[in-house]
Design an enzyme around this catalytic site. Structure first.
Site, PDB file in Angstrom:
ATOM      1  N   LYS A  15       0.836  -1.217   0.000  1.00 29.04           N
ATOM      2  CA  LYS A  15       0.000   0.000   0.000  1.00 29.04           C
ATOM      3  C   LYS A  15       0.868   1.263   0.000  1.00 29.04           C
ATOM      4  CE  LYS A  15      -1.848  -1.156   3.947  1.00 29.04           C
ATOM      5  NZ  LYS A  15      -1.083  -2.388   4.255  1.00 29.04           N
ATOM      6  N   ARG A  88      -9.568   1.058   8.809  1.00 25.50           N
ATOM      7  CA  ARG A  88      -9.222  -0.328   9.177  1.00 25.50           C
ATOM      8  C   ARG A  88     -10.313  -0.997   9.992  1.00 25.50           C
ATOM      9  NH1 ARG A  88      -3.211   0.599   8.807  1.00 25.50           N
ATOM     10  NH2 ARG A  88      -2.272  -1.382   9.312  1.00 25.50           N
ATOM     11  N   ARG A 127      12.121  -5.908   4.424  1.00 26.54           N
ATOM     12  CA  ARG A 127      11.862  -4.468   4.225  1.00 26.54           C
ATOM     13  C   ARG A 127      12.809  -3.611   5.068  1.00 26.54           C
ATOM     14  NH1 ARG A 127       6.037  -1.844   5.390  1.00 26.54           N
ATOM     15  NH2 ARG A 127       6.322  -2.762   7.441  1.00 26.54           N
ATOM     16  N   ARG A 160      11.514  -1.885  10.813  1.00 26.86           N
ATOM     17  CA  ARG A 160      10.469  -1.494  11.762  1.00 26.86           C
ATOM     18  C   ARG A 160      10.336  -2.522  12.878  1.00 26.86           C
ATOM     19  NH1 ARG A 160       5.328   0.315   8.250  1.00 26.86           N
ATOM     20  NH2 ARG A 160       4.265  -0.906   9.842  1.00 26.86           N
ATOM     21  N   ARG A 171      -0.417  -8.489  13.762  1.00 27.93           N
ATOM     22  CA  ARG A 171      -0.964  -7.534  12.778  1.00 27.93           C
ATOM     23  C   ARG A 171      -1.776  -8.274  11.709  1.00 27.93           C
ATOM     24  NH1 ARG A 171       4.346  -5.097  10.858  1.00 27.93           N
ATOM     25  NH2 ARG A 171       3.116  -3.888   9.372  1.00 27.93           N
TER      26      ARG A 171
HETATM   27  P1  AP5 Z   1       4.959  -1.677   1.727  1.00 23.41           P
HETATM   28  O1  AP5 Z   1       4.558  -0.802   0.591  1.00 23.41           O
HETATM   29  O2  AP5 Z   1       5.819  -1.093   2.806  1.00 23.41           O
HETATM   30  O3  AP5 Z   1       3.668  -2.414   2.339  1.00 23.41           O
HETATM   31  P2  AP5 Z   1       2.452  -1.815   3.166  1.00 23.41           P
HETATM   32  O4  AP5 Z   1       1.217  -2.487   2.664  1.00 23.41           O
HETATM   33  O5  AP5 Z   1       2.463  -0.320   3.166  1.00 23.41           O
HETATM   34  O6  AP5 Z   1       2.819  -2.431   4.588  1.00 23.41           O
HETATM   35  P3  AP5 Z   1       2.780  -1.803   6.055  1.00 23.41           P
HETATM   36  O7  AP5 Z   1       3.512  -2.815   6.930  1.00 23.41           O
HETATM   37  O8  AP5 Z   1       3.315  -0.410   6.110  1.00 23.41           O
HETATM   38  O9  AP5 Z   1       1.276  -1.818   6.332  1.00 23.41           O
HETATM   39  P4  AP5 Z   1       0.529  -1.827   7.650  1.00 23.41           P
HETATM   40  O10 AP5 Z   1      -0.825  -1.568   7.176  1.00 23.41           O
HETATM   41  O11 AP5 Z   1       0.677  -3.041   8.491  1.00 23.41           O
HETATM   42  O12 AP5 Z   1       1.307  -0.742   8.534  1.00 23.41           O
HETATM   43  P5  AP5 Z   1       0.931   0.748   8.928  1.00 23.41           P
HETATM   44  O13 AP5 Z   1       2.167   1.532   8.938  1.00 23.41           O
HETATM   45  O14 AP5 Z   1      -0.242   1.232   8.164  1.00 23.41           O
HETATM   46  O15 AP5 Z   1       5.723  -2.959   1.099  1.00 23.41           O
HETATM   47  C1  AP5 Z   1       6.253  -3.966   1.931  1.00 23.41           C
HETATM   48  C2  AP5 Z   1       7.584  -4.477   1.348  1.00 23.41           C
HETATM   49  O16 AP5 Z   1       7.331  -5.144   0.122  1.00 23.41           O
HETATM   50  C3  AP5 Z   1       8.616  -3.371   1.026  1.00 23.41           C
HETATM   51  O17 AP5 Z   1       9.892  -3.882   1.285  1.00 23.41           O
HETATM   52  C4  AP5 Z   1       8.405  -3.119  -0.482  1.00 23.41           C
HETATM   53  O18 AP5 Z   1       9.605  -2.671  -1.093  1.00 23.41           O
HETATM   54  C5  AP5 Z   1       8.002  -4.494  -0.969  1.00 23.41           C
HETATM   55  N1  AP5 Z   1       7.033  -4.475  -2.075  1.00 23.41           N
HETATM   56  C6  AP5 Z   1       5.943  -3.644  -2.204  1.00 23.41           C
HETATM   57  N2  AP5 Z   1       5.248  -3.952  -3.316  1.00 23.41           N
HETATM   58  C7  AP5 Z   1       5.890  -5.019  -3.887  1.00 23.41           C
HETATM   59  C8  AP5 Z   1       5.654  -5.792  -5.062  1.00 23.41           C
HETATM   60  N3  AP5 Z   1       4.596  -5.556  -5.866  1.00 23.41           N
HETATM   61  N4  AP5 Z   1       6.510  -6.795  -5.357  1.00 23.41           N
HETATM   62  C9  AP5 Z   1       7.592  -7.070  -4.551  1.00 23.41           C
HETATM   63  N5  AP5 Z   1       7.880  -6.348  -3.416  1.00 23.41           N
HETATM   64  C10 AP5 Z   1       7.033  -5.347  -3.099  1.00 23.41           C
HETATM   65  O19 AP5 Z   1       0.395   0.534  10.436  1.00 23.41           O
HETATM   66  C11 AP5 Z   1       1.289   0.277  11.508  1.00 23.41           C
HETATM   67  C12 AP5 Z   1       0.515   0.301  12.830  1.00 23.41           C
HETATM   68  O20 AP5 Z   1      -0.088   1.607  13.031  1.00 23.41           O
HETATM   69  C13 AP5 Z   1      -0.689  -0.669  12.914  1.00 23.41           C
HETATM   70  O21 AP5 Z   1      -0.296  -1.973  13.312  1.00 23.41           O
HETATM   71  C14 AP5 Z   1      -1.571   0.036  13.973  1.00 23.41           C
HETATM   72  O22 AP5 Z   1      -1.082  -0.172  15.284  1.00 23.41           O
HETATM   73  C15 AP5 Z   1      -1.378   1.513  13.625  1.00 23.41           C
HETATM   74  N6  AP5 Z   1      -2.381   2.007  12.658  1.00 23.41           N
HETATM   75  C16 AP5 Z   1      -2.150   2.459  11.392  1.00 23.41           C
HETATM   76  N7  AP5 Z   1      -3.298   2.819  10.798  1.00 23.41           N
HETATM   77  C17 AP5 Z   1      -4.290   2.596  11.692  1.00 23.41           C
HETATM   78  C18 AP5 Z   1      -5.697   2.738  11.660  1.00 23.41           C
HETATM   79  N8  AP5 Z   1      -6.333   3.191  10.567  1.00 23.41           N
HETATM   80  N9  AP5 Z   1      -6.408   2.407  12.768  1.00 23.41           N
HETATM   81  C19 AP5 Z   1      -5.791   1.968  13.875  1.00 23.41           C
HETATM   82  N10 AP5 Z   1      -4.453   1.783  13.982  1.00 23.41           N
HETATM   83  C20 AP5 Z   1      -3.705   2.093  12.888  1.00 23.41           C
END
Ligand code: AP5
Length: 221
Positions: A15, A88, A127, A160, A171
């Protein structure tokens, strides 16, 4: 017409990678709930203090805190954005509908990134992130030129804390329990676009572009 999207999908589905591509190519503002929360944590704000315990455990931060944060962020933009990682929960999706209604900004689409658990774990184990701007690398598929160093700003990359196996497992479980219903919410609303997140970064970008092409190619504000 500006583009207005939400990106839904499990941790590691790509994402953030795709939201940054949309921002770079089309000037569509990326609003990442995870990046905003991590910035609050790093700055030691009251929101960061309240969110910290949930994030460390891999749980969702309470809806009231996250909705207020996204509301503040939307106030600063004028109608073209991709919200990455929010909503979410169904309560967050309903709150977002109310906020967008107030602004008169209907959502164009909710993009659902689909990927299997094995791929997600492999991606997140490899990552590395630039904590200053959220840019990500992957030691398997997209490594930095110098290990541990960002290609552009030359600063250190980090892994991270919540990508450690136990927290990551939590998660993934939280996604299944609390975020899968959000996908159904947007399916019923006729806004859902499914994307195969196992495809290459360029192929996923092309799919998103095709689904939103009419707006992404127009002027983003
Ligand atoms: P990447 O693009 O980093 O993936 P992502 O989907 O953004 O993964 P996240 O881990 O950031 O998502 P998340 O939703 O768990 O975390 P968030 O920060 O929102 O890609 C991943 C890897 O794959 C990278 O190395 C990339 O290079 C590679 N890659 C990407 N696309 C690829 C492809 N097509 N092919 C090959 N490789 C590829 O949330 C963190 C925490 O914050 C949550 O656990 C929660 O505690 C809190 N939080 C955030 N939002 C909320 C909410 N709305 N409500 C409540 N709590 C929240």
């Amino acid at each position: 017409m500006p583009v207005r999207l939400v990106f839904l999908g499990p941790p590691g589905a790509g994402k953030g990678t795709q939201a940054r591509i949309l921002e770079q190519r089309f000037g569509v503002k990326q609003i990442s709930s995870g990046d905003l929360l991590r910035a609050n944590l790093a700055q030691g704000t009251e929101l960061g203090r309240q969110a910290e315990q949930y994030m460390r455990r891999g749980e969702l931060v309470p809806d009231s805190l996250v909705v207020a944060m996204i509301d503040r962020e939307l106030q600063q933009h004028s109608g073209a954005f991709v919200i990455d990682g929010f909503p979410r929960t169904v309560a967050q999706a309903e709150a977002l509908d109310r906020l967008l209604d107030e602004h008169g900004w209907p959502l164009d689409a909710a993009i659902h990134f689909q990927a299997d658990r094995e791929t997600l774990i492999a991606r997140l184990s490899a990552r590395w992130t630039n904590p200053r701007n959220g840019r990500t690398y992957n030691t398997l598929t997209n490594p930095p030129r110098v290990p541990g160093i960002d290609d552009e700003d030359g600063g250190p990359l980090v892994q991270r804390e919540d990508d450690q196996p136990d927290t990551l497992a939590k998660r993934l479980e939280v996604f299944e329990l609390q975020t899968q219903p959000v996908i159904e919410y947007y399916r019923k609303a006729g806004k859902l676009v499914e994307v195969d997140a196992l495809a290459s970064v360029d192929a996923v970008a092309a799919r998103i572009n095709k689904a939103t092409g009419a707006t992404a190619s127009s002027e983003a504000r």
